[in-house]
Design a protein around this motif. Structure first.
Motif, mmCIF file in Angstrom:
data_model
loop_
_atom_site.group_PDB
_atom_site.id
_atom_site.type_symbol
_atom_site.label_atom_id
_atom_site.label_comp_id
_atom_site.label_asym_id
_atom_site.label_seq_id
_atom_site.Cartn_x
_atom_site.Cartn_y
_atom_site.Cartn_z
ATOM 1 N N MET A 26 60.949 62.083 -17.953
ATOM 2 C CA MET A 26 59.969 62.505 -18.948
ATOM 3 C C MET A 26 60.468 63.760 -19.655
ATOM 4 N N GLU A 27 59.967 63.981 -20.877
ATOM 5 C CA GLU A 27 60.381 65.178 -21.608
ATOM 6 C C GLU A 27 59.607 66.385 -21.061
ATOM 7 N N ALA A 28 60.331 67.476 -20.799
ATOM 8 C CA ALA A 28 59.687 68.640 -20.188
ATOM 9 C C ALA A 28 60.285 69.919 -20.748
ATOM 10 N N LEU A 29 59.511 71.011 -20.628
ATOM 11 C CA LEU A 29 60.051 72.319 -20.997
ATOM 12 C C LEU A 29 60.694 72.921 -19.750
ATOM 13 N N ARG A 45 54.874 69.158 -19.232
ATOM 14 C CA ARG A 45 55.423 67.808 -19.281
ATOM 15 C C ARG A 45 54.260 66.849 -19.499
ATOM 16 N N LEU A 97 64.017 71.877 -24.118
ATOM 17 C CA LEU A 97 62.957 70.870 -24.181
ATOM 18 C C LEU A 97 63.692 69.547 -24.124
ATOM 19 N N ARG A 98 63.684 68.906 -22.976
ATOM 20 C CA ARG A 98 64.597 67.780 -22.777
ATOM 21 C C ARG A 98 64.066 66.805 -21.734
ATOM 22 N N GLU A 99 64.721 65.659 -21.691
ATOM 23 C CA GLU A 99 64.427 64.638 -20.692
ATOM 24 C C GLU A 99 64.748 65.216 -19.307
ATOM 25 N N PHE A 100 63.804 65.088 -18.386
ATOM 26 C CA PHE A 100 64.012 65.641 -17.047
ATOM 27 C C PHE A 100 63.644 64.567 -16.026
ATOM 28 N N SER A 160 57.617 74.255 -28.147
ATOM 29 C CA SER A 160 57.392 75.033 -26.920
ATOM 30 C C SER A 160 58.312 76.239 -26.815
ATOM 31 N N ILE A 164 60.823 73.319 -14.416
ATOM 32 C CA ILE A 164 59.818 73.119 -15.464
ATOM 33 C C ILE A 164 58.793 74.249 -15.359
ATOM 34 N N ALA A 202 56.397 70.194 -29.152
ATOM 35 C CA ALA A 202 57.740 70.168 -29.745
ATOM 36 C C ALA A 202 58.235 71.574 -30.077
#
Ligand SMILES: [Zn+2]
Length: 345
Positions: free
Chosen positions: A1-4, A123, A14-17, A322, A60, A320
């Motif tokens: 999932m995308e997370a900060l 997330r 800010l990316r896929e984690f 963040s 995160i 987006a």
């Protein structure tokens, strides 16, 4: 999932984690909609550590969250899909001695969002125990729901003070925690709160929230103001929300005989205390660490509008953006109190 993700000190992504969370029988899965940016998140971003908690791997961020239940475990009866909720971010070990005594915030094994090595909630979804997930009253927004976490600190401090109707309280510091502590003190029965700061816009905002007297300690003497407001007796309770070393002496100075000081702010280093100054007033000194048992009460006070945190939510960013939100929160204007990040519905 995308997370900060806090990749390392001063580097956010800010990316896929990759994060697999399975839903236990007593858990709920919550779609996250609003997350507040806390001073601790910003501190990890800028310094990579708070005391003994050191970020050693990508983590995160975020721990002040509200959202919607999208899945419930088989044994959950208190919540259903679609419920609007906020979450208490610290999950204690139910078998620990501290937890069994009701002191679950002091459980050494507590897993608290965005305190390394535990991931936070910036997330799209989280799995959380239903026991630490609370329904929002219909008139409480997701933004307000995400304010329950910081408000809980002020509520816990008010509990520790054992407020009585009509008390006069002093709150040292008009940061986000000072503000919510003033609100909790008024809701807890204080007739008046005297709040200090050095930033005029924060004091002006605080003064608009209720019977709150602002004192700019740059050009006003707090002791004089308190003396005048209490016929020379002193404040029943002093809430210390600055963490500044000089605040201990100031707190004891303005306290009434038999009064209580609650230490909320966390000084970066040990601070000396004048024990005799405390003794001659038989001051009761209390400390708090986070909070326990206050989320339902905080929500009830928001629902009845006895506490209104909406004026404190000053800045909103989309998920987006963040990283921009964190950069803003790292050097906030004095007119800002709480930055929140909103996730797509
Ligand atoms: Zn917080």
């Amino acid at each position: 999932m995308e997370a900060l993700v806090l990749e390392k000190t001063k580097v956010l992504g800010l990316r896929e984690f990759p994060l697999e969370e399975s839903l236990g029988a007593h858990d709920v899965r919550v779609r996250i909609l609003t997350v507040g940016v806390c001073g601790s998140d910003v501190h990890y971003y800028q310094h990579g550590a708070i005391g003994p908690f050191v970020v050693r791997a990508p983590m995160i961020l975020g721990h002040e969250a509200a959202g919607v239940v999208e899945e419930v475990g088989g044994a959950v009866t208190s919540l259903k899909v679609g419920d609007r909720v906020c979450m208490e971010p610290g999950i204690p070990d139910p078998n620990s001695r501290a937890t069994r005594l009701g002191l679950y915030n002091l459980d050494p094994a507590v897993r608290f969002w965005a305190t390394p090595p535990v991931h936070g909630c910036l997330r799209p979804s989280v799995v959380h125990p239903a026991a630490f997930t609370f329904k929002l009253p219909d008139n409480v927004s997701f933004g307000e729901g995400a304010m329950v976490e910081p408000l809980a600190v002020g509520m816990h401090a008010a509990n520790k003070a054992r407020l009585r109707p009509g008390d006069v309280a002093v709150v040292l510091g008009a940061g986000p925690i000072g503000m919510v502590t003033a609100l909790a003190a008024l809701a807890g029965g204080c007739s008046r709160v005297i709040i200090t700061d050095v930033q005029a816009p924060k004091l002006a905002l605080a003064a608009s929230l209720g019977p709150i007297t602002p004192v700019n300690v740059r050009d006003q003497n707090l002791a004089d103001v308190v003396r005048q407001a209490t016929n020379g007796w002193g404040a029943d309770v002093v809430f210390e929300a600055t963490g500044h070393p000089s605040a201990v002496a100031q707190a004891l100075d303005v306290l009434c005989p038999g009064g209580c000081v609650v230490f909320i702010g966390m000084p970066g280093a040990p601070v000396p205390i004048d024990i005799v100054a405390a003794q001659v007033k038989e001051a009761r000194l209390e400390t708090i660490f986070r909070y326990a048992h206050v989320f339902p009460r905080a929500l009830a006070l928001m629902g009845s509008r006895k506490i209104d945190v909406r004026p404190l939510i000053t800045d909103r960013y989309e998920f987006a953006d963040s990283i921009a939100a964190f950069d803003y929160a790292s050097a906030m204007k004095p007119t800002s109190v709480k930055v929140q990040i909103e996730l797509p519905v």
